[in-house]
Design a protein around this motif. Structure first.
Motif, PDB file in Angstrom:
ATOM      1  N   PHE A 164      -2.342   0.022  -0.999  1.00  0.00           N
ATOM      2  CA  PHE A 164      -1.389   0.328  -0.503  1.00  0.00           C
ATOM      3  C   PHE A 164      -1.006   0.352   0.876  1.00  0.00           C
ATOM      4  CE2 PHE A 164       1.584   3.426   0.589  1.00  0.00           C
ATOM      5  CZ  PHE A 164       2.297   3.065   0.354  1.00  0.00           C
ATOM      6  N   ILE A 165      -1.882   0.934   1.234  1.00  0.00           N
ATOM      7  CA  ILE A 165      -2.397   1.572   2.946  1.00  0.00           C
ATOM      8  C   ILE A 165      -2.251  -0.218   3.386  1.00  0.00           C
ATOM      9  CG2 ILE A 165      -3.072   1.883   4.562  1.00  0.00           C
ATOM     10  CD1 ILE A 165      -3.703   4.567   3.452  1.00  0.00           C
ATOM     11  N   GLY A 166      -3.969  -1.337   2.844  1.00  0.00           N
ATOM     12  CA  GLY A 166      -3.485  -2.424   3.512  1.00  0.00           C
ATOM     13  C   GLY A 166      -2.634  -3.425   3.432  1.00  0.00           C
ATOM     14  N   THR A 167      -1.747  -3.778   2.346  1.00  0.00           N
ATOM     15  CA  THR A 167      -1.458  -4.175   2.072  1.00  0.00           C
ATOM     16  C   THR A 167       0.184  -4.124   2.800  1.00  0.00           C
ATOM     17  OG1 THR A 167      -1.791  -4.762   0.002  1.00  0.00           O
ATOM     18  CG2 THR A 167       0.413  -6.036   0.282  1.00  0.00           C
ATOM     19  N   ALA A 168       0.919  -2.565   3.125  1.00  0.00           N
ATOM     20  CA  ALA A 168       1.251  -2.008   3.634  1.00  0.00           C
ATOM     21  C   ALA A 168       1.638  -2.455   5.282  1.00  0.00           C
ATOM     22  CB  ALA A 168       2.390  -0.860   3.564  1.00  0.00           C
ATOM     23  N   LEU A 169       0.145  -2.568   5.613  1.00  0.00           N
ATOM     24  CA  LEU A 169      -0.010  -2.398   6.946  1.00  0.00           C
ATOM     25  C   LEU A 169       0.485  -3.876   7.385  1.00  0.00           C
ATOM     26  CD1 LEU A 169      -2.062   0.462   8.352  1.00  0.00           C
ATOM     27  CD2 LEU A 169       0.133  -0.585   8.574  1.00  0.00           C
ATOM     28  N   VAL A 213      -6.354  -4.128 -13.135  1.00  0.00           N
ATOM     29  CA  VAL A 213      -5.199  -4.953 -12.470  1.00  0.00           C
ATOM     30  C   VAL A 213      -3.901  -4.254 -12.095  1.00  0.00           C
ATOM     31  CG1 VAL A 213      -4.425  -7.266 -12.812  1.00  0.00           C
ATOM     32  CG2 VAL A 213      -6.826  -7.163 -12.898  1.00  0.00           C
ATOM     33  N   ALA A 214      -3.456  -3.819 -13.170  1.00  0.00           N
ATOM     34  CA  ALA A 214      -2.526  -3.308 -13.234  1.00  0.00           C
ATOM     35  C   ALA A 214      -2.404  -2.317 -12.196  1.00  0.00           C
ATOM     36  CB  ALA A 214      -2.101  -2.149 -14.483  1.00  0.00           C
ATOM     37  N   VAL A 215      -3.383  -1.394 -11.352  1.00  0.00           N
ATOM     38  CA  VAL A 215      -2.887   0.033 -10.907  1.00  0.00           C
ATOM     39  C   VAL A 215      -2.807  -1.292  -9.330  1.00  0.00           C
ATOM     40  CG1 VAL A 215      -4.000   1.433 -10.137  1.00  0.00           C
ATOM     41  CG2 VAL A 215      -3.529   1.541 -12.291  1.00  0.00           C
ATOM     42  N   TYR A 216      -3.934  -2.038  -9.554  1.00  0.00           N
ATOM     43  CA  TYR A 216      -4.425  -2.722  -7.706  1.00  0.00           C
ATOM     44  C   TYR A 216      -2.779  -3.393  -7.673  1.00  0.00           C
ATOM     45  CZ  TYR A 216      -9.243  -2.689  -6.771  1.00  0.00           C
ATOM     46  OH  TYR A 216      -9.740  -1.912  -6.263  1.00  0.00           O
ATOM     47  N   VAL A 217      -1.922  -4.182  -8.265  1.00  0.00           N
ATOM     48  CA  VAL A 217      -0.679  -5.321  -8.299  1.00  0.00           C
ATOM     49  C   VAL A 217       0.014  -4.072  -8.039  1.00  0.00           C
ATOM     50  CG1 VAL A 217       0.353  -6.818  -9.278  1.00  0.00           C
ATOM     51  CG2 VAL A 217      -1.646  -7.234  -9.373  1.00  0.00           C
ATOM     52  N   GLY A 274       3.314  -1.311  -1.941  1.00  0.00           N
ATOM     53  CA  GLY A 274       2.802  -1.220  -0.382  1.00  0.00           C
ATOM     54  C   GLY A 274       3.362  -2.175   0.526  1.00  0.00           C
ATOM     55  N   ALA A 275       3.725  -3.560  -0.003  1.00  0.00           N
ATOM     56  CA  ALA A 275       4.194  -4.458   0.364  1.00  0.00           C
ATOM     57  C   ALA A 275       5.808  -4.307   0.413  1.00  0.00           C
ATOM     58  CB  ALA A 275       4.344  -5.960   0.187  1.00  0.00           C
ATOM     59  N   ILE A 276       6.433  -3.782  -0.048  1.00  0.00           N
ATOM     60  CA  ILE A 276       7.613  -3.130   0.506  1.00  0.00           C
ATOM     61  C   ILE A 276       7.746  -1.939   1.454  1.00  0.00           C
ATOM     62  CG2 ILE A 276       9.910  -2.588  -0.820  1.00  0.00           C
ATOM     63  CD1 ILE A 276       8.934  -3.162  -3.132  1.00  0.00           C
ATOM     64  N   ALA A 303       2.715 -10.706  -3.249  1.00  0.00           N
ATOM     65  CA  ALA A 303       2.553  -9.455  -2.877  1.00  0.00           C
ATOM     66  C   ALA A 303       3.655  -9.103  -1.325  1.00  0.00           C
ATOM     67  CB  ALA A 303       1.685  -8.549  -2.865  1.00  0.00           C
ATOM     68  N   VAL A 304       2.745  -9.972  -0.238  1.00  0.00           N
ATOM     69  CA  VAL A 304       3.203 -10.287   0.262  1.00  0.00           C
ATOM     70  C   VAL A 304       5.156 -10.764   0.605  1.00  0.00           C
ATOM     71  CG1 VAL A 304       3.273 -11.227   2.887  1.00  0.00           C
ATOM     72  CG2 VAL A 304       1.419  -9.678   2.192  1.00  0.00           C
ATOM     73  N   THR A 305       4.517 -12.170  -0.699  1.00  0.00           N
ATOM     74  CA  THR A 305       6.329 -12.901  -0.763  1.00  0.00           C
ATOM     75  C   THR A 305       7.883 -11.999  -1.106  1.00  0.00           C
ATOM     76  OG1 THR A 305       4.947 -14.755  -0.908  1.00  0.00           O
ATOM     77  CG2 THR A 305       7.212 -14.668  -1.959  1.00  0.00           C
ATOM     78  N   VAL A 306       6.867 -10.687  -1.938  1.00  0.00           N
ATOM     79  CA  VAL A 306       8.266  -9.859  -2.024  1.00  0.00           C
ATOM     80  C   VAL A 306       8.372  -8.641  -1.417  1.00  0.00           C
ATOM     81  CG1 VAL A 306       8.346  -7.927  -4.027  1.00  0.00           C
ATOM     82  CG2 VAL A 306       7.418  -9.785  -4.541  1.00  0.00           C
ATOM     83  N   GLY A 307       6.987  -8.598  -0.516  1.00  0.00           N
ATOM     84  CA  GLY A 307       7.622  -7.830   1.117  1.00  0.00           C
ATOM     85  C   GLY A 307       8.846  -8.581   1.825  1.00  0.00           C
ATOM     86  N   ARG A 308       8.151  -9.641   2.430  1.00  0.00           N
ATOM     87  CA  ARG A 308       8.972 -10.708   2.838  1.00  0.00           C
ATOM     88  C   ARG A 308      10.489 -10.560   2.703  1.00  0.00           C
ATOM     89  NH1 ARG A 308       4.635 -14.264   5.511  1.00  0.00           N
ATOM     90  NH2 ARG A 308       6.147 -15.585   6.508  1.00  0.00           N
TER      91      ARG A 308
END
Length: 254
Positions: A31-36, A109-113, A119-121, A199-204
């Protein structure tokens, strides 16, 4: 239990598998890594557009910030969760585990994704907040052209080939530099500027700024990224086949 540093108590075998962090810790790291990561991508894009109107310089600033940010995040959080920050990488690891390798389970996998997407959002909202942009403003940057989707297939396939190629050759210690360098290069050699990450695609989509992507372009990009993941795994299987030791007939000369 007595700490191993004291020299007392049971000691792990030298070749024992290292203990994995609890799933909650790994999910938090994802979560933290993807968010940052998303905050770096969007934030540096906003900063670049405020400093110059030259699109080339904007992309250069955006890519450099991403290279350094991603490398640091992998170095910091890799020992905890593997620093996936990317559903395609997580799914690829699950697939290799199904075929006898080390990796995550279906539950993991479910938890990570989920952690990666949330996190991306969060990272997109954080970047918008830091630059006094609307916290949630859907991007109007359409990225639906076919050549951009091809770019995403290439970018994601190369990323998977790199990560799992490093793993197959025992060189994952170089991942922070190698993965960050690849993404920095792919900003420039792919038409899509290398999202390579669902995930980054959704966040952006949550930021109508330089690095944004319109919600209507999500399906095409994510589909291309998943195809790229499959292509990448196929290339890993073709290129990094287990070696076969040569057999010598009895009594042959050395």
């Amino acid at each position: 239990m007595v700490s191993a540093a004291t020299g007392h108590g049971p000691q792990p075998a030298p070749d024992a598998t290292p203990l994995r962090a609890p799933l909650t810790a790994r999910a938090t790291a994802e979560f933290i890594g993807t968010a940052l990561l998303v905050a770096v991508v969007i934030g540096s894009g906003i900063q670049a557009t405020e400093l110059t109107r030259d699109v080339g310089v904007q992309l250069l600033a955006n890519s450099i910030a991403t290279v350094f940010g991603l490398g640091i995040l992998i170095l910091l959080l890799g020992p905890v969760s593997g620093a996936h920050f990317n559903p395609v990488v997580t799914l690829a690891e699950w697939w290799t585990a199904r075929r006898g390798g080390d990796g995550v389970t279906a539950r993991e996998v479910a938890v990570y994704v989920l952690a990666q997407i949330v996190g991306a959002i969060a990272g997109a909202i954080l970047a918008d907040a830091m630059f006094a942009e609307p916290l949630v403003e859907w991007s109007t940057h359409d990225r639906s052209a076919g050549n951009l989707l091809l770019g995403e297939v290439v970018a994601t396939a190369g990323l998977v080939l790199l990560i799992f190629g490093l793993a197959r050759t025992g060189q994952l210690r170089f991942a922070p530099v190698a993965v960050a360098s690849y993404i920095g290069a792919a900003y420039w050699f792919t038409s899509s500027t290398s999202f390579a990450n669902p995930a980054v695609t959704v966040g952006r989509t949550f930021s109508d700024t330089f690095a944004g992507i319109a919600p209507g372009s999500i399906a095409g990009f994510v589909g291309a990224q998943l195809i790229g993941g499959v292509v990448g795994l196929a290339l890993v299987a073709l290129v990094f086949r287990p070696g076969r030791s040569a057999e010598r007939p009895a009594g042959s000369r050395q």
